[in-house]
Scaffold this active site. Sequence first.
Site, mmCIF file in Angstrom:
data_model
loop_
_atom_site.group_PDB
_atom_site.id
_atom_site.type_symbol
_atom_site.label_atom_id
_atom_site.label_comp_id
_atom_site.label_asym_id
_atom_site.label_seq_id
_atom_site.Cartn_x
_atom_site.Cartn_y
_atom_site.Cartn_z
ATOM 1 N N HIS A 96 73.928 12.650 26.501
ATOM 2 C CA HIS A 96 73.789 14.039 26.973
ATOM 3 C C HIS A 96 73.208 14.988 25.932
ATOM 4 O O HIS A 96 72.492 15.907 26.261
ATOM 5 C CB HIS A 96 75.126 14.591 27.485
ATOM 6 C CG HIS A 96 76.156 14.831 26.415
ATOM 7 N ND1 HIS A 96 76.915 13.813 25.874
ATOM 8 C CD2 HIS A 96 76.537 15.962 25.776
ATOM 9 C CE1 HIS A 96 77.720 14.319 24.959
ATOM 10 N NE2 HIS A 96 77.517 15.627 24.864
ATOM 11 N N ASP A 97 73.519 14.745 24.664
ATOM 12 C CA ASP A 97 73.106 15.683 23.613
ATOM 13 C C ASP A 97 71.984 15.152 22.725
ATOM 14 O O ASP A 97 71.715 15.743 21.682
ATOM 15 C CB ASP A 97 74.310 16.025 22.713
ATOM 16 C CG ASP A 97 75.085 17.249 23.196
ATOM 17 O OD1 ASP A 97 74.524 18.019 24.008
ATOM 18 O OD2 ASP A 97 76.238 17.418 22.763
ATOM 19 N N LYS A 108 69.488 17.268 20.838
ATOM 20 C CA LYS A 108 69.803 17.984 19.594
ATOM 21 C C LYS A 108 68.973 17.471 18.413
ATOM 22 O O LYS A 108 68.856 18.159 17.399
ATOM 23 C CB LYS A 108 71.291 17.882 19.270
ATOM 24 C CG LYS A 108 72.179 18.783 20.124
ATOM 25 C CD LYS A 108 73.645 18.668 19.711
ATOM 26 C CE LYS A 108 74.547 19.533 20.584
ATOM 27 N NZ LYS A 108 75.986 19.273 20.301
ATOM 28 N N HIS A 117 68.297 22.266 23.536
ATOM 29 C CA HIS A 117 68.605 20.831 23.425
ATOM 30 C C HIS A 117 68.695 20.187 24.807
ATOM 31 O O HIS A 117 68.460 18.993 24.959
ATOM 32 C CB HIS A 117 69.874 20.584 22.595
ATOM 33 C CG HIS A 117 71.175 20.803 23.316
ATOM 34 N ND1 HIS A 117 71.754 22.035 23.472
ATOM 35 C CD2 HIS A 117 72.026 19.916 23.916
ATOM 36 C CE1 HIS A 117 72.901 21.908 24.134
ATOM 37 N NE2 HIS A 117 73.083 20.626 24.415
ATOM 38 N N HIS A 134 73.985 19.532 31.826
ATOM 39 C CA HIS A 134 75.391 19.484 31.391
ATOM 40 C C HIS A 134 75.926 20.822 30.885
ATOM 41 O O HIS A 134 77.127 20.959 30.663
ATOM 42 C CB HIS A 134 75.623 18.353 30.378
ATOM 43 C CG HIS A 134 75.067 18.578 29.002
ATOM 44 N ND1 HIS A 134 73.748 18.383 28.681
ATOM 45 C CD2 HIS A 134 75.652 18.982 27.850
ATOM 46 C CE1 HIS A 134 73.546 18.648 27.401
ATOM 47 N NE2 HIS A 134 74.694 19.020 26.873
ATOM 48 N N HIS A 135 75.059 21.825 30.723
ATOM 49 C CA HIS A 135 75.563 23.160 30.344
ATOM 50 C C HIS A 135 75.414 24.200 31.446
ATOM 51 O O HIS A 135 75.573 25.389 31.210
ATOM 52 C CB HIS A 135 74.881 23.657 29.063
ATOM 53 C CG HIS A 135 75.332 22.933 27.837
ATOM 54 N ND1 HIS A 135 76.638 22.983 27.376
ATOM 55 C CD2 HIS A 135 74.670 22.117 26.979
ATOM 56 C CE1 HIS A 135 76.742 22.241 26.280
ATOM 57 N NE2 HIS A 135 75.564 21.688 26.023
ATOM 58 N N ASP A 173 82.295 16.716 28.417
ATOM 59 C CA ASP A 173 81.794 17.226 27.132
ATOM 60 C C ASP A 173 82.683 18.350 26.597
ATOM 61 O O ASP A 173 83.076 18.350 25.429
ATOM 62 C CB ASP A 173 80.357 17.727 27.324
ATOM 63 C CG ASP A 173 79.701 18.163 26.019
ATOM 64 O OD1 ASP A 173 80.009 17.563 24.962
ATOM 65 O OD2 ASP A 173 78.878 19.095 26.058
HETATM 66 P P1 C2E Z 1 79.362 20.860 21.629
HETATM 67 O O1 C2E Z 1 80.042 21.055 20.327
HETATM 68 O O2 C2E Z 1 79.234 19.450 22.141
HETATM 69 O O3 C2E Z 1 80.121 21.748 22.678
HETATM 70 C C1 C2E Z 1 79.942 21.519 24.058
HETATM 71 C C2 C2E Z 1 80.487 22.662 24.865
HETATM 72 O O4 C2E Z 1 81.902 22.728 24.733
HETATM 73 C C3 C2E Z 1 79.988 24.038 24.471
HETATM 74 O O5 C2E Z 1 78.728 24.316 25.005
HETATM 75 C C4 C2E Z 1 81.067 24.922 25.096
HETATM 76 O O6 C2E Z 1 80.889 25.047 26.488
HETATM 77 C C5 C2E Z 1 82.314 24.115 24.861
HETATM 78 N N1 C2E Z 1 82.962 24.560 23.643
HETATM 79 C C6 C2E Z 1 82.853 24.027 22.407
HETATM 80 N N2 C2E Z 1 83.616 24.718 21.519
HETATM 81 C C7 C2E Z 1 84.204 25.727 22.230
HETATM 82 C C8 C2E Z 1 85.113 26.797 21.878
HETATM 83 O O7 C2E Z 1 85.528 26.941 20.730
HETATM 84 N N3 C2E Z 1 85.501 27.637 22.883
HETATM 85 C C9 C2E Z 1 85.090 27.485 24.159
HETATM 86 N N4 C2E Z 1 85.531 28.347 25.093
HETATM 87 N N5 C2E Z 1 84.227 26.488 24.517
HETATM 88 C C10 C2E Z 1 83.800 25.634 23.557
HETATM 89 P P2 C2E Z 1 77.832 25.456 24.352
HETATM 90 O O8 C2E Z 1 78.645 26.666 24.042
HETATM 91 O O9 C2E Z 1 76.658 25.644 25.245
HETATM 92 O O10 C2E Z 1 77.328 24.842 23.004
HETATM 93 C C11 C2E Z 1 76.367 23.822 22.938
HETATM 94 C C12 C2E Z 1 76.299 23.216 21.593
HETATM 95 O O11 C2E Z 1 75.890 24.236 20.659
HETATM 96 C C13 C2E Z 1 77.648 22.736 21.051
HETATM 97 O O12 C2E Z 1 77.887 21.458 21.533
HETATM 98 C C14 C2E Z 1 77.394 22.777 19.562
HETATM 99 O O13 C2E Z 1 76.625 21.688 19.119
HETATM 100 C C15 C2E Z 1 76.532 24.018 19.406
HETATM 101 N N6 C2E Z 1 77.348 25.216 19.106
HETATM 102 C C16 C2E Z 1 77.863 26.120 19.987
HETATM 103 N N7 C2E Z 1 78.493 27.096 19.345
HETATM 104 C C17 C2E Z 1 78.390 26.824 18.028
HETATM 105 C C18 C2E Z 1 78.830 27.495 16.825
HETATM 106 O O14 C2E Z 1 79.463 28.552 16.846
HETATM 107 N N8 C2E Z 1 78.497 26.914 15.639
HETATM 108 C C19 C2E Z 1 77.798 25.746 15.560
HETATM 109 N N9 C2E Z 1 77.517 25.237 14.357
HETATM 110 N N10 C2E Z 1 77.357 25.077 16.664
HETATM 111 C C20 C2E Z 1 77.655 25.631 17.873
HETATM 112 C C1 SIN Z 2 79.695 17.194 18.992
HETATM 113 O O1 SIN Z 2 79.034 17.983 18.308
HETATM 114 O O2 SIN Z 2 79.593 17.287 20.218
HETATM 115 C C2 SIN Z 2 80.580 16.120 18.329
HETATM 116 C C3 SIN Z 2 81.846 16.679 17.730
HETATM 117 C C4 SIN Z 2 82.974 15.654 17.671
HETATM 118 O O3 SIN Z 2 82.979 14.787 16.806
HETATM 119 O O4 SIN Z 2 83.894 15.678 18.511
HETATM 120 FE FE FE Z 3 75.092 19.826 24.957
HETATM 121 FE FE FE Z 4 78.430 17.310 23.274
#
Ligand code: C2E
Ligand code: SIN
Ligand code: FE
Ligand code: FE
Length: 405
Positions: A247-248, A251, A276, A302-303, A349
């Site tokens: 899915h990712d 990235k 991504h 997926h988003h 996810d």
């Molecule tokens: P991911 O880490 O695989 O997160 C997938 C999805 O899980 C996020 O999509 C969001 O819907 C949810 N999610 C993750 N962490 C949180 C959280 O703390 N609170 C809530 N309410 N939901 C959460 P999203 O937001 O579209 O983000 C896509 C990707 O962008 C993330 O994938 C991550 O790789 C990156 N990302 C998003 N926010 C941040 C951030 O603040 N810092 C960094 N370094 N990366 C981020």
């Molecule tokens: C991710 O960025 O989606 C992987 C974080 C994890 O190890 O759970």
């Molecule tokens: Fe994603």
């Molecule tokens: Fe993911």
Amino acid sequence: MSRELATIKQILHIVEELGHIKDLDSLLDRILKEARNLTNADAGSIYLVEGDKLNFSFVQNDTLFKDDGTSKYFYSDKKMELNQKSMAGYVAITGKTLLIDDAYNIPEDVPFTFNTSFDKSANYKTTSILAAPLKTSADKIIGVIQIINAKNNKGEVIKFTENNKIYVNYFATNAAVAIERTLLTRELILRMLKMSELRDPKETGAHVNRVGAYSAELYEAWANKKEIGKKEIKSTKDLVRLASMLHDVGKVAISDLILKKPAKLTQDEFEIMKYHTIFGAILFKDPKSEMDRLSTEIALNHHEKWDGTGYPGFVDGNIFEDEIEDIKMGPGKKGEEIPLYGRICAIADVYDALISRRVYKDAWDENEVLDHFKEQSGKHFDPELVELFFSIYETIKAIRNKFRD
Ligand code: C2E
Ligand code: SIN
Ligand code: FE
Ligand code: FE
Ligand code: SIN
Ligand code: SIN
């Protein structure tokens, strides 16, 4: 044209078509069907070598399973030891092709016996058998194709002929190459995952395995509820797992500065991160492959969110043809406008993202995560799927346990 020439042309034509089938199950299905066609055989099965085991992978039987397109074959994951005590094992080890006229009257001088358990449990009578090795061009034996009960035009069971043996052998070699290719595709997918893991250290193998497994289980729960056929569930589940693992992968096209940022993203950074989804979809553009179709669908969707507030939405532009700069995100897809596998993978996810630690955030408590899903049901997530997710929660926990970081 002589009959022999016609048969060879027919085989070449089929082989050409096999080249377009990418997923393993459809391929095995087709191979078995064509081998039976060539010999007018009532039934057959395919076994694949897996390490020191022989996996009974596929069976078709016109007498037992009527031709309604779905129920005439079933799956079995039965594995047996790879040795010369079974007929298929003998063929897999020696590379010899067997012509048996009567399964219940096998020559004394061979090491194998005919296993009557299938006949007994299915109330079927196996008589003539042609068993050929699936041998690749490098002479590696990857499995065995066994076809059963040749029939004449009156429908009476007859022996297989020496001619049948020649044609089936020739066909089996080509089929083996096609099977090996789909196994290689699978290998390629795993390497692709490895690559994105190197680019983004938080995309761990464990995370990817969990998201794949949660999605596969959630799909199965959904498909059971919709009374989808067992055979279709089994093959689709496998594809959902692989495609969700990917899915990712988009990235890999996001810059390190954003991807590896150990803190919250700025709005501008997040706008870039959103791409991504589109980068991922672009990687899989062969619509003939079910695996590619599913991978595109999941990477792209997926988003999205059930209430229409997700991304990339209905994009402006053709993601497969336009330059990425020209592709603008559009209004979010809503409800069932979001393809099913996208809705499924969103739950998998986010569940994994919240329950795990990220470089930019701590893991949430399990109760907080579950409350979040209840609260976001009908907002971020498809409510029907959230309910199914809770209904299989024991399985979800078992997956978490199995693939630990
Ligand atoms: P991911 O880490 O695989 O997160 C997938 C999805 O899980 C996020 O999509 C969001 O819907 C949810 N999610 C993750 N962490 C949180 C959280 O703390 N609170 C809530 N309410 N939901 C959460 P999203 O937001 O579209 O983000 C896509 C990707 O962008 C993330 O994938 C991550 O790789 C990156 N990302 C998003 N926010 C941040 C951030 O603040 N810092 C960094 N370094 N990366 C981020
Ligand atoms: C991710 O960025 O989606 C992987 C974080 C994890 O190890 O759970
Ligand atoms: Fe994603
Ligand atoms: Fe993911
Ligand atoms: C499968 O083995 O079913 C999928 C593998 C692929 O399509 O590459
Ligand atoms: C986010 O934290 O970036 C989005 C949270 C959500 O909408 O669930």
